[in-house]
Write a protein that holds these residues in place. Structure first.
Motif, PDB file in Angstrom:
ATOM      1  N   SER A 166       7.462  10.138 132.635  1.00  0.00           N
ATOM      2  CA  SER A 166       7.122   8.726 132.546  1.00  0.00           C
ATOM      3  C   SER A 166       8.224   7.910 133.214  1.00  0.00           C
ATOM      4  N   LYS A 167       7.839   6.876 133.963  1.00  0.00           N
ATOM      5  CA  LYS A 167       8.807   6.037 134.662  1.00  0.00           C
ATOM      6  C   LYS A 167       9.753   5.344 133.688  1.00  0.00           C
ATOM      7  N   ASN A 168       9.228   4.990 132.568  1.00  0.00           N
ATOM      8  CA  ASN A 168       9.979   4.175 131.637  1.00  0.00           C
ATOM      9  C   ASN A 168       9.737   4.696 130.219  1.00  0.00           C
ATOM     10  N   TYR A 169      10.816   4.909 129.479  1.00  0.00           N
ATOM     11  CA  TYR A 169      10.690   5.432 128.114  1.00  0.00           C
ATOM     12  C   TYR A 169       9.807   4.538 127.252  1.00  0.00           C
ATOM     13  N   LEU A 170       9.848   3.247 127.503  1.00  0.00           N
ATOM     14  CA  LEU A 170       9.089   2.288 126.700  1.00  0.00           C
ATOM     15  C   LEU A 170       7.578   2.440 126.853  1.00  0.00           C
ATOM     16  N   GLU A 171       7.136   3.173 127.876  1.00  0.00           N
ATOM     17  CA  GLU A 171       5.706   3.394 128.096  1.00  0.00           C
ATOM     18  C   GLU A 171       5.170   4.594 127.315  1.00  0.00           C
ATOM     19  N   ASN A 172       6.062   5.350 126.686  1.00  0.00           N
ATOM     20  CA  ASN A 172       5.645   6.540 125.944  1.00  0.00           C
ATOM     21  C   ASN A 172       4.882   6.176 124.678  1.00  0.00           C
ATOM     22  N   VAL A 173       3.912   7.023 124.356  1.00  0.00           N
ATOM     23  CA  VAL A 173       3.134   6.893 123.123  1.00  0.00           C
ATOM     24  C   VAL A 173       3.471   8.111 122.265  1.00  0.00           C
ATOM     25  N   PHE A 174       3.694   7.887 120.983  1.00  0.00           N
ATOM     26  CA  PHE A 174       4.062   8.959 120.069  1.00  0.00           C
ATOM     27  C   PHE A 174       3.069   9.049 118.924  1.00  0.00           C
ATOM     28  N   GLU A 175       3.016  10.248 118.333  1.00  0.00           N
ATOM     29  CA  GLU A 175       2.265  10.444 117.107  1.00  0.00           C
ATOM     30  C   GLU A 175       3.184  11.155 116.126  1.00  0.00           C
ATOM     31  N   LYS A 176       2.884  10.998 114.839  1.00  0.00           N
ATOM     32  CA  LYS A 176       3.666  11.675 113.807  1.00  0.00           C
ATOM     33  C   LYS A 176       3.369  13.167 113.872  1.00  0.00           C
ATOM     34  N   ASN A 177       4.392  13.978 113.621  1.00  0.00           N
ATOM     35  CA  ASN A 177       4.220  15.425 113.568  1.00  0.00           C
ATOM     36  C   ASN A 177       3.540  15.768 112.240  1.00  0.00           C
ATOM     37  N   SER A 178       2.351  16.332 112.314  1.00  0.00           N
ATOM     38  CA  SER A 178       1.568  16.616 111.103  1.00  0.00           C
ATOM     39  C   SER A 178       2.186  17.704 110.224  1.00  0.00           C
ATOM     40  N   GLU A 179       3.220  18.377 110.712  1.00  0.00           N
ATOM     41  CA  GLU A 179       3.887  19.408 109.900  1.00  0.00           C
ATOM     42  C   GLU A 179       4.695  18.779 108.760  1.00  0.00           C
ATOM     43  N   TYR A 180       4.989  17.486 108.879  1.00  0.00           N
ATOM     44  CA  TYR A 180       5.799  16.812 107.867  1.00  0.00           C
ATOM     45  C   TYR A 180       4.937  15.892 107.017  1.00  0.00           C
ATOM     46  N   LYS A 181       5.087  16.028 105.725  1.00  0.00           N
ATOM     47  CA  LYS A 181       4.419  15.128 104.782  1.00  0.00           C
ATOM     48  C   LYS A 181       5.333  13.928 104.564  1.00  0.00           C
ATOM     49  N   PHE A 182       4.740  12.806 104.230  1.00  0.00           N
ATOM     50  CA  PHE A 182       5.531  11.614 103.958  1.00  0.00           C
ATOM     51  C   PHE A 182       4.786  10.742 102.968  1.00  0.00           C
ATOM     52  N   GLU A 183       5.538   9.842 102.351  1.00  0.00           N
ATOM     53  CA  GLU A 183       4.916   8.866 101.445  1.00  0.00           C
ATOM     54  C   GLU A 183       5.712   7.575 101.508  1.00  0.00           C
ATOM     55  N   SER A 184       5.047   6.495 101.123  1.00  0.00           N
ATOM     56  CA  SER A 184       5.685   5.173 101.070  1.00  0.00           C
ATOM     57  C   SER A 184       5.713   4.706  99.625  1.00  0.00           C
ATOM     58  N   ASP A 185       6.809   4.044  99.239  1.00  0.00           N
ATOM     59  CA  ASP A 185       6.871   3.490  97.892  1.00  0.00           C
ATOM     60  C   ASP A 185       6.287   2.074  97.889  1.00  0.00           C
ATOM     61  N   ALA A 186       6.362   1.414  96.759  1.00  0.00           N
ATOM     62  CA  ALA A 186       5.763   0.079  96.603  1.00  0.00           C
ATOM     63  C   ALA A 186       6.369  -0.949  97.557  1.00  0.00           C
ATOM     64  N   GLU A 187       7.633  -0.759  97.946  1.00  0.00           N
ATOM     65  CA  GLU A 187       8.296  -1.687  98.868  1.00  0.00           C
ATOM     66  C   GLU A 187       8.071  -1.309 100.331  1.00  0.00           C
ATOM     67  N   GLY A 188       7.335  -0.210 100.562  1.00  0.00           N
ATOM     68  CA  GLY A 188       7.062   0.213 101.937  1.00  0.00           C
ATOM     69  C   GLY A 188       8.105   1.152 102.520  1.00  0.00           C
ATOM     70  N   GLN A 189       9.090   1.563 101.724  1.00  0.00           N
ATOM     71  CA  GLN A 189      10.105   2.496 102.198  1.00  0.00           C
ATOM     72  C   GLN A 189       9.474   3.893 102.324  1.00  0.00           C
ATOM     73  N   VAL A 190       9.695   4.528 103.465  1.00  0.00           N
ATOM     74  CA  VAL A 190       9.086   5.826 103.759  1.00  0.00           C
ATOM     75  C   VAL A 190      10.065   6.950 103.440  1.00  0.00           C
ATOM     76  N   THR A 191       9.544   8.013 102.837  1.00  0.00           N
ATOM     77  CA  THR A 191      10.288   9.249 102.614  1.00  0.00           C
ATOM     78  C   THR A 191       9.536  10.365 103.323  1.00  0.00           C
ATOM     79  N   ILE A 192      10.263  11.106 104.172  1.00  0.00           N
ATOM     80  CA  ILE A 192       9.685  12.255 104.882  1.00  0.00           C
ATOM     81  C   ILE A 192      10.196  13.509 104.184  1.00  0.00           C
ATOM     82  N   PHE A 193       9.289  14.454 103.943  1.00  0.00           N
ATOM     83  CA  PHE A 193       9.639  15.687 103.249  1.00  0.00           C
ATOM     84  C   PHE A 193       9.779  16.824 104.258  1.00  0.00           C
ATOM     85  N   VAL A 194      10.946  17.469 104.235  1.00  0.00           N
ATOM     86  CA  VAL A 194      11.254  18.537 105.182  1.00  0.00           C
ATOM     87  C   VAL A 194      11.397  19.837 104.411  1.00  0.00           C
ATOM     88  N   GLU A 195      10.510  20.792 104.703  1.00  0.00           N
ATOM     89  CA  GLU A 195      10.576  22.096 104.048  1.00  0.00           C
ATOM     90  C   GLU A 195      11.706  22.899 104.671  1.00  0.00           C
TER      91      GLU A 195
END
Length: 114
Positions: free
Chosen positions: A7-36
């Motif tokens: 890609s010419k420019n890093y800012l043009e990249n599109v990303f997706e979350k890696n489905s191997e990692y589970k995550f959850e958000s708390d009531a304030e929106g803070q995200v926790t990623i779980f790494v096995e």
């Protein structure tokens, strides 16, 4: 030998979350990623040192917001605009910080370029 076109420019990249990692958000929106913790070394550490089978990575407010914008459709520019709208001056310099953060998430294999 043909080189893979980057890609010419890093800012043009599109990303997706890696489905191997589970995550959850708390009531304030803070995200926790779980790494096995896999592999022989981790198995030994779990047995002998009572280390956890799953580690938790807690993202701060900026990181949690960015994580929630990664959807496999938005590029880094679009995410940056949302960050600017949400955080205002607190996020400046937006694209420099966002690029470093996205590269860190990518290096940790939490997100993947599509």
């Amino acid at each position: 030998m043909q080189m893979k076109k980057q890609s010419k420019n890093y800012l043009e990249n599109v990303f997706e979350k890696n489905s191997e990692y589970k995550f959850e958000s708390d009531a304030e929106g803070q995200v926790t990623i779980f790494v096995e913790n896999k592999g022989l070394f981790n198995k030994i550490a779990q047995t002998l040192l009572k280390k956890p089978k799953v580690s938790q990575v807690h993202l701060e407010k900026f990181g949690s917001f960015v994580w929630n914008q990664v959807d496999g459709q938005r590029d880094v520019v679009a995410i940056g605009k949302l960050v600017e709208e949400h955080f205002g001056d607190e996020a400046k310099p937006v694209y420099e910080r966002l690029s470093v953060y996205m590269k860190n998430l990518e290096n940790m294999d939490f997100i993947k370029k599509i």
